[in-house]
Design a protein around this motif. Structure first.
Motif, short mmCIF file in Angstrom:
data_model
loop_
_atom_site.label_atom_id
_atom_site.label_comp_id
_atom_site.label_asym_id
_atom_site.label_seq_id
_atom_site.Cartn_x
_atom_site.Cartn_y
_atom_site.Cartn_z
N ARG A 189 0.83 -1.22 0.00
CA ARG A 189 0.00 0.00 0.00
C ARG A 189 0.86 1.26 0.00
O ARG A 189 0.48 2.27 -0.59
N THR A 190 1.99 1.20 0.68
CA THR A 190 2.87 2.37 0.78
C THR A 190 4.12 2.22 -0.06
O THR A 190 5.01 3.07 -0.02
N ASN A 191 4.19 1.13 -0.83
CA ASN A 191 5.35 0.83 -1.68
C ASN A 191 6.64 0.73 -0.86
O ASN A 191 7.71 1.16 -1.29
N ALA A 192 6.53 0.14 0.32
CA ALA A 192 7.71 -0.13 1.15
C ALA A 192 8.28 -1.48 0.74
O ALA A 192 8.09 -2.49 1.43
N GLY A 193 8.96 -1.51 -0.40
CA GLY A 193 9.35 -2.78 -0.99
C GLY A 193 10.84 -2.97 -1.15
O GLY A 193 11.66 -2.14 -0.74
N TRP A 194 11.16 -4.11 -1.74
CA TRP A 194 12.54 -4.50 -2.05
C TRP A 194 12.57 -4.99 -3.50
O TRP A 194 11.63 -5.65 -3.95
N ARG A 195 13.63 -4.71 -4.22
CA ARG A 195 13.80 -5.30 -5.55
C ARG A 195 14.65 -6.56 -5.39
O ARG A 195 15.87 -6.51 -5.29
N LEU A 196 13.96 -7.69 -5.38
CA LEU A 196 14.61 -8.98 -5.16
C LEU A 196 14.64 -9.85 -6.41
O LEU A 196 15.34 -10.86 -6.44
N ASP A 197 13.87 -9.48 -7.43
CA ASP A 197 13.69 -10.32 -8.62
C ASP A 197 14.39 -9.67 -9.81
O ASP A 197 14.24 -8.47 -10.06
N TYR A 198 15.13 -10.49 -10.54
CA TYR A 198 16.05 -9.96 -11.54
C TYR A 198 16.00 -10.74 -12.85
O TYR A 198 15.65 -11.93 -12.87
N PHE A 199 16.43 -10.07 -13.90
CA PHE A 199 16.92 -10.71 -15.11
C PHE A 199 18.37 -10.27 -15.28
O PHE A 199 18.65 -9.08 -15.46
N LEU A 200 19.29 -11.21 -15.20
CA LEU A 200 20.69 -10.97 -15.51
C LEU A 200 21.01 -11.65 -16.83
O LEU A 200 20.50 -12.75 -17.10
N SER A 217 11.57 -4.52 -17.34
CA SER A 217 10.60 -3.83 -16.50
C SER A 217 10.20 -4.68 -15.31
O SER A 217 10.37 -5.90 -15.29
N CYS A 218 9.64 -3.99 -14.30
CA CYS A 218 9.04 -4.62 -13.13
C CYS A 218 7.56 -4.30 -13.18
O CYS A 218 7.18 -3.11 -13.13
N LEU A 219 6.72 -5.31 -13.27
CA LEU A 219 5.28 -5.09 -13.45
C LEU A 219 4.61 -4.94 -12.10
O LEU A 219 3.89 -5.82 -11.61
N VAL A 234 8.72 -9.74 -13.41
CA VAL A 234 9.70 -8.90 -14.10
C VAL A 234 9.82 -9.41 -15.53
O VAL A 234 9.61 -10.61 -15.79
N THR A 235 10.14 -8.52 -16.45
CA THR A 235 10.19 -8.90 -17.86
C THR A 235 11.49 -8.44 -18.49
O THR A 235 12.16 -7.51 -18.02
N LEU A 236 11.81 -9.08 -19.60
CA LEU A 236 12.99 -8.76 -20.39
C LEU A 236 12.67 -8.98 -21.85
O LEU A 236 12.05 -9.99 -22.20
#
Length: 258
Positions: free
Chosen positions: A209-220, A233-235, A246-248
């Motif tokens: 709700r407050t976008n208190a998040g972490w970016r844990l998912d990746y495309f390398l 992108s991160c959907l 996440v998309t690539l």
């Protein structure tokens, strides 16, 4: 162009009761990686016309697990990499295709009080060696929940979360070493300064709700594919899990690095 999607679904059976199939059909990915499937063989039947399904199951029921769904049949599949935490918990699903390896992974969480940090560091080192070995054959596309926010820009409150599981110096340094071995974080490559973009939010704190998040998912991707990255992108608006997809997109016809 080839399109790739990755999603930690936090239980494939649970997300099938939501809008997963509508999302899957709409994205029309060439290859779709899934993590945290939480199922055993025979517990779920996915009707995915036109796709080949490859699953890597955990020995423990209702736990971990990865999968790859692809329009083209893989030339070969690797599920076992010689590390107990990976092999017993279904944390690797690697598929070879004509022009690349596609690897869906679910990295172990270091857990509260960092109880599993030594196992996590062993995983990180082993994963880097495994990917480096694949990359000697052909370029690698790695997707998945790596359970680490790499930089302060990748987490909502870096000062508060410093030293916590997923944002320890050890885990962050391990990801740096993986990237330095010949990989590119595709989202950061295209969006180096974009802040407040995350892929996981705690259910307990209603953090989405407050976008208190972490970016844990990746495309390398291997450095050899760097110049072919067309979009990443991160959907964040896609619901159904505590993670977002996440998309690539790769333009594999574009000139590569010499």
């Amino acid at each position: 162009m080839e399109k790739f999607v990755s999603w930690n679904v936090n239980g494939i059976r649970a997300i099938l009761r939501k809008d997963f199939m509508a999302f899957f059909d709409r994205e029309d990915a060439d290859v779709f990686g899934v993590q945290e499937t939480k199922c055993q063989e025979g517990q779920v039947e996915l009707d995915l016309p036109g796709y080949h399904q490859v699953w890597s199951y955990a020995e423990k029921k209702g736990y971990s697990g990865t999968a790859v769904f692809s329009k083209k049949e893989p030339l070969q599949v690797v599920r076992k990499v010689g590390l107990p935490v990976a092999d017993e918990e279904g944390r690797v699903c690697a598929c070879e295709f004509e022009g690349y390896w596609f690897v869906s992974v679910y990295s172990p969480n270091s857990q509260d009080r960092l109880q599993r940090l030594p196992i996590r560091e062993e995983w990180d080192a082993h994963l880097t060696r495994f990917l480096d070995g694949l990359a000697k054959d052909k370029p690698v596309i790695l997707c998945g929940d790596l359970n680490v926010a790499h930089k302060p820009i990748d987490i909502d409150d870096p000062e508060k979360n410093a030293g916590h599981a997923g944002f320890t110096d050890a885990e962050r340094d391990d990801l740096t070493r993986l990237l330095d071995s010949g990989f590119v974080d595709t989202f950061r490559y295209l969006h180096p300064t974009e802040a407040d973009v995350y892929t996981w939010w705690s259910y307990r704190e209603r953090a989405r709700r407050t976008n208190a998040g972490w970016r844990l998912d990746y495309f390398l991707v291997s450095d050899a594919l760097k110049d072919k990255v067309a979009a990443a992108s991160c959907l964040t608006q896609v619901m159904g899990s505590d993670h977002c997809p996440v998309t690539l997109t790769l333009d594999l016809s574009a000139p590569g690095r010499s």
